[in-house]
Write a protein that holds these residues in place. Sequence first.
Motif, PDB file in Angstrom:
ATOM      1  N   GLY A  92       0.956  -1.268   0.072  1.00 23.71           N
ATOM      2  CA  GLY A  92      -0.080  -0.042   0.065  1.00 23.71           C
ATOM      3  C   GLY A  92       0.945   1.076  -0.096  1.00 23.71           C
ATOM      4  O   GLY A  92       2.172   1.250  -0.307  1.00 23.71           O
ATOM      5  N   LYS A  93       0.239   2.445   0.386  1.00 27.66           N
ATOM      6  CA  LYS A  93       0.811   3.673   0.446  1.00 27.66           C
ATOM      7  C   LYS A  93       2.221   3.461   1.519  1.00 27.66           C
ATOM      8  O   LYS A  93       1.996   3.001   2.430  1.00 27.66           O
ATOM      9  CB  LYS A  93      -0.023   4.735   1.006  1.00 27.66           C
ATOM     10  CG  LYS A  93      -1.126   5.057  -0.201  1.00 27.66           C
ATOM     11  CD  LYS A  93      -1.860   6.247   0.348  1.00 27.66           C
ATOM     12  CE  LYS A  93      -2.792   6.842  -0.877  1.00 27.66           C
ATOM     13  NZ  LYS A  93      -4.137   6.228  -0.398  1.00 27.66           N
ATOM     14  N   ARG A  94       3.215   4.138   1.030  1.00 25.28           N
ATOM     15  CA  ARG A  94       4.474   4.130   1.792  1.00 25.28           C
ATOM     16  C   ARG A  94       4.099   4.574   3.138  1.00 25.28           C
ATOM     17  O   ARG A  94       4.707   4.134   4.097  1.00 25.28           O
ATOM     18  CB  ARG A  94       5.496   5.033   0.927  1.00 25.28           C
ATOM     19  CG  ARG A  94       6.908   4.866   1.474  1.00 25.28           C
ATOM     20  CD  ARG A  94       8.071   5.431   0.267  1.00 25.28           C
ATOM     21  NE  ARG A  94       9.494   5.520   1.304  1.00 25.28           N
ATOM     22  CZ  ARG A  94       9.758   6.491   1.858  1.00 25.28           C
ATOM     23  NH1 ARG A  94       9.227   7.567   1.648  1.00 25.28           N
ATOM     24  NH2 ARG A  94      11.001   6.425   2.541  1.00 25.28           N
ATOM     25  N   GLU A  95       3.795   5.809   3.174  1.00 29.85           N
ATOM     26  CA  GLU A  95       3.356   6.443   4.600  1.00 29.85           C
ATOM     27  C   GLU A  95       2.426   5.935   5.423  1.00 29.85           C
ATOM     28  O   GLU A  95       2.240   5.612   6.518  1.00 29.85           O
ATOM     29  CB  GLU A  95       3.031   8.039   4.260  1.00 29.85           C
ATOM     30  CG  GLU A  95       4.478   8.659   3.987  1.00 29.85           C
ATOM     31  CD  GLU A  95       4.571   8.960   2.367  1.00 29.85           C
ATOM     32  OE1 GLU A  95       3.693   8.350   1.891  1.00 29.85           O
ATOM     33  OE2 GLU A  95       5.636   9.067   2.086  1.00 29.85           O
ATOM     34  N   ARG A  96       1.355   5.313   4.654  1.00 32.05           N
ATOM     35  CA  ARG A  96       0.029   4.767   5.392  1.00 32.05           C
ATOM     36  C   ARG A  96      -0.104   3.503   4.781  1.00 32.05           C
ATOM     37  O   ARG A  96      -1.236   3.429   4.192  1.00 32.05           O
ATOM     38  CB  ARG A  96      -0.937   6.093   5.307  1.00 32.05           C
ATOM     39  CG  ARG A  96      -0.690   7.242   5.620  1.00 32.05           C
ATOM     40  CD  ARG A  96      -2.122   8.076   5.501  1.00 32.05           C
ATOM     41  NE  ARG A  96      -2.865   7.911   4.427  1.00 32.05           N
ATOM     42  CZ  ARG A  96      -2.491   8.922   3.498  1.00 32.05           C
ATOM     43  NH1 ARG A  96      -1.665   9.934   3.808  1.00 32.05           N
ATOM     44  NH2 ARG A  96      -3.322   8.832   2.285  1.00 32.05           N
TER      45      ARG A  96
END
Length: 194
Positions: A84-88
Amino acid sequence: MGDHHYFIGIPLLNEKRDEFTALQQLLKHDMSYKNWTHPEDFHITIKFLGACATPVLESIKQQLMSYLWPKPFELRLGPADTFGKRERPRVFHIAVNSSSDLLMIHEGVEQICEQAGFAREGRRYSPHVTLAKKWIDGLSPLATEEVDSRFMRHYLMNVDRFCLYRVHPQLSPKYEVVYEVRLPSGGGAGGTVN
């Protein structure tokens, strides 16, 4: 009992459970997830089956028992990674190296399940150990400038079995071993019923 869901996976040894539980505690300082994997549920999925009628399960068990599996082998795990998203990221996990022995088991299981009427997985096999899934809040520690070295560690694990699991979504731990396939120490097939 066709409403139960099943999957085939490799259980984690106790010392790895402890190490990965410690990583979960570390992760909880930075992130909130809806689902944190119970230490007894840590595993490497080989194939998710979903709902399965008893005769089909029996047929799969018979095939698992008679198949020629590789001998026990060592698997390399780590570092921590995400989907998924790198930060979240929606899933925070420990990556697993796709060794030839692991890929042999994956291919054998795919063949057996295909004969039993299950479609082959369309995506490339990406083995991992899920620590947490369904992101709620917080920033991934892997997306920061200075990543904590504890998330970068590698681990070695001996694999001498894999299991057919039944899923109990309301329980914790939620995965029950219904059948265990032990890898042959001297060659030849071998499965044991729990």
